[in-house]
Design an enzyme around this catalytic site. Sequence first.
Site, mmCIF file in Angstrom:
data_model
loop_
_atom_site.group_PDB
_atom_site.id
_atom_site.type_symbol
_atom_site.label_atom_id
_atom_site.label_comp_id
_atom_site.label_asym_id
_atom_site.label_seq_id
_atom_site.Cartn_x
_atom_site.Cartn_y
_atom_site.Cartn_z
ATOM 1 N N GLU A 1 -2.951 5.976 8.375
ATOM 2 C CA GLU A 1 -3.626 7.001 7.588
ATOM 3 C C GLU A 1 -4.563 7.815 8.448
ATOM 4 O O GLU A 1 -5.130 7.294 9.406
ATOM 5 C CB GLU A 1 -4.477 6.336 6.491
ATOM 6 N N HIS B 1 -14.604 -3.370 8.378
ATOM 7 C CA HIS B 1 -13.916 -2.919 7.173
ATOM 8 C C HIS B 1 -14.009 -3.905 6.034
ATOM 9 O O HIS B 1 -13.202 -3.897 5.113
ATOM 10 C CB HIS B 1 -12.446 -2.581 7.455
ATOM 11 N N LYS C 1 0.822 -1.205 0.000
ATOM 12 C CA LYS C 1 0.000 0.000 0.000
ATOM 13 C C LYS C 1 0.859 1.260 0.000
ATOM 14 O O LYS C 1 0.416 2.299 -0.488
ATOM 15 C CB LYS C 1 -0.952 -0.026 1.194
ATOM 16 N N ARG D 1 -6.888 -7.765 -9.091
ATOM 17 C CA ARG D 1 -7.572 -9.046 -9.290
ATOM 18 C C ARG D 1 -9.042 -8.773 -9.572
ATOM 19 O O ARG D 1 -9.482 -7.635 -9.514
ATOM 20 C CB ARG D 1 -7.471 -9.872 -8.007
#
Lengths: 167, 517
Positions: free
Chosen positions: B200, B235, B116, B293
């Site tokens: 984040e 999440h 990420k 994907r």
Amino acid sequence: MRLSAAVAGYEAEIELRDSGASVSAKLDAKHYELDVRESGNGYVIVSEGKIFDCRIEGRPESGHPVMVTVGTQSYGITLTDPKCLRGAGGAATQADKAARIVAPMPGKVVRVLVELGDQVEAGAGIVVVEAMKMQNEMKSPMAGTVVTLNVSAGITVNAGDVLAVIE
Amino acid sequence: MFRKILIANRGEIAVRVIRACRDLGVSPVAVFSEADAGALHVRMADEAFCVGPAPSAHSYLNSAAIIDAAKQARAEAIHPGYGFLAERAAFARAVNEAGLVFIGPPPEAMEVMGSKTSARRAAIQARVPVVPGTTESLKSVDEELTVAASFGYPVMLKAAAGGGGKGMRQVAAETDLASAFETAQSEAVASFGLADIYLEKVVERPRHIEIQIFSDSHRNVVHLGERECSIQRRHQKVIEECPSPIDDPELRRRMGAAAIRIAEAVNYVGAGTVEFLFSDATGDFYFLEMNTRLQVEHPVTELVTGIDLVREQINVAAGARLSFTQEDIRWHGHAIECRVYAEDPENNFFPSPGRITFLRLPGGPGIRDDSGVANGDEVSIHYDPLLSKLTAWGRDREQAIDRLRRALDEYALSGIKTTLPFFREIVRDDEFIAGRLDTGFISRFNQRRERGRPARIEPEARTDRDIAMIAAALAYARAQHRSQDHKPLEQSKWKLSGRVAALNRASDRRAFRRGPR
């Protein structure tokens, strides 16, 4: 046949007269005349022209809850047959102030966050169990002392296993 | 075109890929763990190979065994599905080195997007806005505390190799950071084998909106519009729809262009998804990550665009050009998907493994079901609890919801707890019907539910309950009756076997008469 039936917060006496395709049932003061057809795993019941698609999970036994689904609504129903009252009633719930940390599902213990004899606060994490790739922290519902600790990291547990006891 | 494809996955996605293979006249080869020998995806394949014991680390993640199986079967390509090996560059390389085609993007693109932190760098270079956060993995809790303080709480901890909500923790205050860091790290190690965690800032009340992109090996890159996936628990998405209830063509065009820039920046080939956070308050969107994907929720895009994404993946992997251009893509109607999980929504979505004792799937106009299980199957603790995806299409969002509500009520499953009762309530919720969605939807929905729970049972529900009690009593009475009838009979085994033989002869005759006319 006479039975008593209990479902979340409600109890009733049921009297059944079963003549195969038609069944009359008295539930406390209410009277039902029903058409009944056996389906794969339950009954299709017609009452006053309305259809009730009932699915029954497992075989009902006196004193043990059975799951009945009507349409999309499920009910956990415990029947008591007065003819087999012996052995009725489970183990008395412990009245003393102890909390048992129980595995809610089969899984693997990944971490034990306390040691025997530790003092813990309410909401403190006790054991982390992993199942289906998710880690779930089992928390203590009360402040107290860890008096029993039955698990260590890496072992597999089954649903209902007592992992720890807080007193 | 390939003659034979091995599917390196299980459950509903393996079934989905097998169906695309059948459409194309390609022979599907399955792999399975010892726990899955009788699984639906195995039954639907032409050939199947056992690749190891139940834990996925020893079976569905066992690249060597899977590549061996492909060679033994003389398959020409491997479709990884999603999860497991789908985003592992090393696996894609090993497949290529074995002389087989990996149905997915080039390993280099997977590597950039797989971490990420490097994905964020790539997005910044492609002039796509990102959420404020660290571009490097955090080394320690101390470093984390400093960074979090500079952004202001709440902050989000994420596994660099993450996905599916694993290794991800929201932290509301400084005091919770250390324990959340430890949990995120150990989940990251357990799920991905990497402990790297980054941090984040949390965008308040964001929508989760993602863009489906597709590219071929001839430098054509297109986008297929957005999916709104704001309804999440832990999440992880549970309901997805296409288009977003915002349904703004200009926003779609801007987000689509940003997603295409990212795909081009990494020379992407195949199906991919660029995820964004969208703020209703400011109208801004931020790059979150790219999934290299096929997505779980691809059916909603398929229903609205009419494009079969798995078929297209296979064609593109075989070297073909995309079968459509950007101008060809039209968004027609509205589709909504529910992920039916083996989880108990009344108990914090705890997994509920066990045997499915009854299954009756919904059907009819506008309904699509992608199941990975059949009646009688055992849902094991070893794998993801996704049982099936129920998707409804309608001419507009209102009709899609009407059909979804009907299909959810029709869907009958016994033996284990599922998220079905939860969905039945959501499709009746005013906020959902109005399309006022953000990632905090489920926690607010749960609060509404607690408040709105009826104190008195409706008369209709009371009849249901009475009938349920009578049905239980009837089943008990009839079982008692039957056991009394049969108990004392000490039958002669000879008589019994004679009777059985006679019955068999009778049923043989019947079978003969029923033969072809």
